[in-house]
Design a protein around this motif. Structure first.
Motif: not given
Length: 291
Positions: A53-81
């Motif tokens: 799954l691609d996630c192309k970001v521009y002008m990120l500067k001092d911000k961070t990128v994280s991945w989450h998912r929502r399935t039938a089993q609930g929500g979950e944090l997958l990655t941070i940076g």
């Protein structure tokens, strides 16, 4: 007072309209981070395949990128940076230079179906939505009949049989109704990438059952021997060398302490040996008391 004939108000309005048409009134993506791709997309794939799954970001500067998912089993944090937080070894964050914060999922299962969110830590958060839709595999080895037709996530890894038991493997081929049925009934079974010869061994047989949208092929190996251990695969000749991850299953024919869970054995299983050991101990103890 001399008039220049130029309306400053009119010039400002023209520039504002031009910027609004090009960038939108919010100007998001110029003064704050944003995504380079369309939002709310769907990704379709088959059970057992891999996906990035691609996630192309521009002008990120001092911000961070994280991945989450929502399935039938609930929500979950997958990655941070660049760090992966999920305990699922099939899922990992794979940042790619210069600005693609990819999420990699291998050996996709039906339970992975759901909404995946790539989030930028702005205030409020900027979120990219991707919906993952997992379809049935075109070719897959089914679970044991006692567990139903659908294969459990662990079923395709290993199956254990005792020597003398009957190996029974079932494979489903999902077909398009417009395609001639004869193409799908020519199912081949192989062991360790070599076709199984059905003519030189009477204890091996293959049966075919035609259903509405699939054909089920059943391979039976009677009185299994140690030499029957191997990786079994079902395939269709007209599909060539196309890889189907769910079409193979490792089979082990062993005589030892591992309790065989499929078939019935003519030899002692683990439970039998435990019972015999207990009886021997009781006899020895009784003999010592009598002496």
């Amino acid at each position: 007072m001399v008039s220049t004939g130029i309306s400053l108000v009119g010039t400002q309005n023209t520039e504002s309209t031009w910027l609004d048409n090009v960038l939108g009134k919010s100007k998001i993506g110029i003064f704050s981070p944003d995504f380079e791709e369309a939002n709310n997309t769907e990704i379709h794939l088959r059970n057992g395949e891999n996906v990035v799954l691609d996630c192309k970001v521009y002008m990120l500067k001092d911000k961070t990128v994280s991945w989450h998912r929502r399935t039938a089993q609930g929500g979950e944090l997958l990655t941070i940076g660049e760090s992966t937080y999920t305990g699922d070894p099939r899922i990992s964050g794979v940042p790619t230079y210069p600005n693609n914060w990819r999420l990699n999922i291998t050996d996709v299962r039906h339970s992975d179906e759901g909404l995946y969110l790539c989030e930028i830590s702005t205030h409020p958060p900027t979120v990219l939505h991707k919906k993952l839709i997992v379809k049935d595999a075109i070719i897959e080895v089914l679970g044991d009949k006692s567990h139903g037709d659908t294969m459990n996530p662990e079923d395709h890894k290993d199956r254990f049989y005792n020597p003398g038991s009957n190996i029974q493997l079932r494979c489903a081929i999902r077909r398009e109704l417009k395609t001639p049925l004869s193409i799908y009934t020519d199912i081949q079974w192989s062991k360790d990438k070599e076709l199984i010869d059905l003519h030189n061994r009477q204890s091996v047989s293959v049966g075919t059952q035609v259903e509405a949208e699939r054909i089920v092929s059943t391979l039976v190996v009677k009185n299994a021997m140690i030499s029957d251990t191997g990786v079994y695969t079902c395939s269709l000749p007209h599909l060539g060398n196309t890889s189907f991850p769910r079409a193979s299953v490792p089979v082990h024919v062993i005589q030892g302490d591992h309790l065989a869970v499929y078939g019935s054995s003519q030899f002692y299983t683990c439970n039998n040996r435990i019972l015999v050991t207990v009886l021997i101990c009781l006899l020895l103890c009784t003999k010592s008391v009598l002496v």
